[in-house]
Enzyme design. Structure first.
Site, short mmCIF file in Angstrom:
data_model
loop_
_atom_site.label_atom_id
_atom_site.label_comp_id
_atom_site.label_asym_id
_atom_site.label_seq_id
_atom_site.Cartn_x
_atom_site.Cartn_y
_atom_site.Cartn_z
N LYS A 126 80.11 25.43 -4.21
CA LYS A 126 80.58 26.25 -3.80
C LYS A 126 79.77 27.24 -3.93
CE LYS A 126 84.03 30.32 -2.81
NZ LYS A 126 82.55 29.94 -1.98
N GLN A 148 73.22 29.07 -8.78
CA GLN A 148 74.82 29.13 -8.14
C GLN A 148 76.15 27.52 -8.74
OE1 GLN A 148 75.23 30.85 -5.02
NE2 GLN A 148 77.46 31.27 -6.17
N LYS A 191 76.20 30.28 -12.75
CA LYS A 191 77.31 31.54 -12.47
C LYS A 191 77.94 31.27 -12.16
CE LYS A 191 75.36 33.73 -8.68
NZ LYS A 191 75.18 34.54 -7.69
N LYS A 206 74.67 25.68 -1.80
CA LYS A 206 74.44 27.17 -1.06
C LYS A 206 73.86 26.39 -0.60
CE LYS A 206 73.19 31.57 -1.46
NZ LYS A 206 74.54 32.55 -2.48
N GLY A 265 79.22 34.00 2.64
CA GLY A 265 78.65 34.92 3.25
C GLY A 265 77.83 35.28 1.82
N ASP A 266 76.33 35.26 2.33
CA ASP A 266 74.85 35.81 2.34
C ASP A 266 74.44 36.64 2.84
OD1 ASP A 266 73.20 34.74 -0.65
OD2 ASP A 266 72.14 35.24 0.46
N ASN A 268 75.68 44.10 2.29
CA ASN A 268 76.99 43.87 1.52
C ASN A 268 77.30 45.13 0.00
OD1 ASN A 268 78.97 41.80 -0.42
ND2 ASN A 268 79.55 43.24 1.24
N SER A 282 85.65 35.29 -4.76
CA SER A 282 85.92 33.43 -3.82
C SER A 282 86.59 32.98 -3.79
CB SER A 282 84.15 33.55 -3.50
OG SER A 282 83.77 34.54 -2.69
P1 NDP Z 1 72.62 42.14 3.33
O1 NDP Z 1 72.44 40.71 4.40
O2 NDP Z 1 74.14 42.07 3.05
O3 NDP Z 1 71.89 42.94 3.43
C1 NDP Z 1 70.25 41.90 2.63
C2 NDP Z 1 69.76 43.68 2.31
O4 NDP Z 1 68.67 43.33 2.03
C3 NDP Z 1 69.36 44.53 3.22
O5 NDP Z 1 69.40 46.32 3.87
C4 NDP Z 1 68.28 43.87 3.85
O6 NDP Z 1 66.74 44.53 4.74
C5 NDP Z 1 67.61 43.40 2.60
N1 NDP Z 1 66.25 42.23 2.81
C6 NDP Z 1 66.74 41.14 2.76
N2 NDP Z 1 65.47 40.85 2.90
C7 NDP Z 1 64.91 41.36 2.73
C8 NDP Z 1 63.61 41.27 2.25
N3 NDP Z 1 63.02 40.17 2.15
N4 NDP Z 1 62.10 42.11 1.54
C9 NDP Z 1 63.30 43.36 1.82
N5 NDP Z 1 64.60 43.45 1.34
C10 NDP Z 1 64.93 42.51 2.00
O7 NDP Z 1 73.41 40.73 2.27
P2 NDP Z 1 73.87 41.00 0.53
O8 NDP Z 1 73.78 42.33 0.48
O9 NDP Z 1 74.44 40.02 1.02
O10 NDP Z 1 72.31 40.28 -0.26
C11 NDP Z 1 71.68 41.05 -0.99
C12 NDP Z 1 71.68 39.63 -2.46
O11 NDP Z 1 72.53 39.91 -3.19
C13 NDP Z 1 70.88 38.10 -1.65
O12 NDP Z 1 70.59 38.18 -2.65
C14 NDP Z 1 71.79 37.95 -1.91
O13 NDP Z 1 72.10 36.62 -2.58
C15 NDP Z 1 72.52 38.07 -3.17
N6 NDP Z 1 74.06 37.70 -3.86
C16 NDP Z 1 75.05 38.56 -2.93
C17 NDP Z 1 76.69 37.83 -3.01
C18 NDP Z 1 77.71 38.28 -1.46
O14 NDP Z 1 78.83 38.38 -2.14
N7 NDP Z 1 76.87 38.72 -0.57
C19 NDP Z 1 77.05 37.79 -3.94
C20 NDP Z 1 76.10 37.02 -5.23
C21 NDP Z 1 74.69 37.79 -4.81
P3 NDP Z 1 67.55 44.43 5.94
O15 NDP Z 1 68.03 44.42 6.95
O16 NDP Z 1 66.19 44.82 7.14
O17 NDP Z 1 66.66 42.61 6.37
#
Ligand code: NDP
Length: 445
Positions: free
Chosen positions: A89, A110, A113, A125, A164-165, A239, A377
């Protein structure tokens, strides 16, 4: 050379160039070292040597055509790391920086976690170096269909359940789930984060951000503090960042920053409900840049800037790995931060983490603090198996319970090993114990 050093050296040699994976492994190995003295059975069964090696890793070609008829070839990945306690997962990440080392670091994290959530989920992943930014819906759909034309062989509701991620949200999951359903000719719970009309759990979009704030609130409560009235800096605007902000607003905190990969906005008045709605529309519907917020509300925008330079009580990094370095961490501590909760995966570099731990602030590591997403999830999988959807309130109350339990298990292990408030050690040990015991029970697999 200690056993831990030997295993780490072997990981470096066997996985050359995968620096994020090395970083994630090193942190876990260092945390679990004291466990081995109490559990010689883990040593003789070589649990650590086995746990750092994925059970299976898949790489594949993803050809697709853009709107001008030009052909592109991306690389797809799925790392099925450990299934000792349940089906693999973990999410899929679409971002140009994706390569095997990123997917392996995420898959490795993961494992622990998912164990912390108390639900039956193994670790995995996947993703691609495809960049959805600037692509039309039709291009994203063609890419997702092509990606799934290969991935479908390796996943299934009892085998491996992606989600998603970064770069993979409701739109991408819809396209991938649609193609999966078509090629296998079965409607089944093979993805989480699905639309609520076709098997998705209510509360899943909110889960990671809400869970992060629930966990942070637990840390604060245990320390006689509260989120209410506090100033919070958040990075990212995707997100996790959006729903961390939403929950902070509900609990009476003031959030003053958001960012994306182009820069950071600073709104000293606080991002209120109306501004939050604007961000949701900007990021999720128009897919615009956070810079537009500064233009809309006449606040500061710093190109390439980070939120960590602004004074705050609580910092919630919610963008990406290694986004807080040693210098940023020192600035946060010098400015009086009292708690850091990691919404992103591995957002603090090892230097930053050392500074947070040594300074004595409350530090909630990603494995524990952002486990709310995968927890819901897991609840989505349960609803799919039952074929009965639950209400938002039911899901949210289960999420709150899970985050409380994760905090309790984490702080209990930290205390047990004489490092009270070291939640990095606590989370790694609590997750590791469960998986290590399962691996031991199941023999040499
Ligand atoms: P999204 O794609 O929805 O958002 C990511 C955000 O981070 C965007 O604002 C993006 O900006 C910014 N970002 C991405 N890459 C970079 C970078 N290299 N430098 C600066 N800013 C960056 O992703 P999520 O919100 O889903 O995920 C964010 C984090 O949370 C990740 O580390 C993910 O692994 C983690 N996570 C997510 C989960 C989930 O349920 N979604 C669960 C657990 C962890 P831009 O639009 O400019 O790329």
């Amino acid at each position: 050379m200690s056993m831990i050093d030997k295993i780490y050296k072997q990981v470096e040699e066997r996985n050359p160039g995968e620096k994020e994976f090395h970083q994630a492994v090193k942190e876990v190995l260092e945390s679990v070292e004291p466990v081995l003295d109490k559990h010689p059975e883990f040593v003789s069964a070589k649990i650590l040597d086995r746990i750092v090696e994925p059970e299976r890793q898949i790489m594949f070609r993803v050809p697709w055509m853009d709107d001008n008829g030009e052909v592109h070839v991306n690389r797809g990945f799925r790392v099925q790391f450990n299934s000792a306690i349940g089906p693999y997962k973990g999410g899929l990440r679409f971002h140009p920086s994706v390569y095997l080392g990123i997917i392996k670091f995420l898959g490795f994290e993961q494992i622990f976690k998912n164990a912390l959530t108390g639900l039956a989920m193994g670790g995995g992943k996947g993703g691609s170096d495809f960049d959805p930014k600037g692509k039309s819906d039709a291009e994203v759909m063609r890419f997702c269909h092509s990606f799934m034309n290969e991935l479908y062989r390796y996943i299934g509701p009892d085998t491996d359940v992606p989600a998603g991620d970064i770069g993979v949200g409701a739109r991408e999951i819809g396209y991938m789930f649609g193609q999966y359903r078509k090629v296998v000719n079965r409607f089944e719970g093979v993805f989480t984060g699905k639309g609520p009309e076709w098997g998705g759990s209510l509360g899943r979009p909110e889960a990671t951000g809400y869970g992060l704030v629930y966990f942070t609130q637990e840390m604060l409560k245990d320390d006689g503090k509260d989120l209410k009235g506090k100033t919070v800096t958040i990075s990212g605007s995707g997100n996790v960042a959006q729903f961390a902000l939403d929950k902070c607003l509900q609990l009476g905190a003031k959030v003053v920053t958001l960012s994306d990969s182009s820069g950071t906005i600073y709104d000293p008045e606080g991002i209120d409900r109306d501004k939050f709605e604007y961000v949701m529309e900007l990021k999720n519907i128009r897919r615009g840049r956070i810079e537009e917020y500064a233009e809309e509300y006449g606040v500061e925008y710093v190109d390439r800037g980070v939120p960590w330079v602004y004074e705050c009580d609580i910092a919630l990094p919610c963008a990406t790995q290694n986004e807080i370095d040693g210098k940023d961490a020192q600035t946060l501590v010098d400015n009086g931060v009292t708690a850091v909760g990691e919404g992103a995966n591995m957002p603090s570099t090892p230097e930053a983490m050392d500074i947070f731990l040594e300074s004595g602030i409350l530090f909630g590591p990603a494995k524990a603090a952002n486990a709310g997403g995968v927890s819901v999830s897991g609840l989505e999988m349960a609803q799919n198996s039952q074929r009965v959807p639950w209400s938002f309130e039911e899901v949210d109350s289960k999420l709150q319970n899970i985050m409380k339990n994760i905090y309790a298990a984490t702080s209990q292990q930290a205390k047990k090993y004489g490092k009270e408030k070291n939640f990095v050690l606590g989370a790694n040990v609590a997750g590791f114990m469960k998986v290590a015991k399962a691996m031991l029970d199941q023999g040499l697999i």
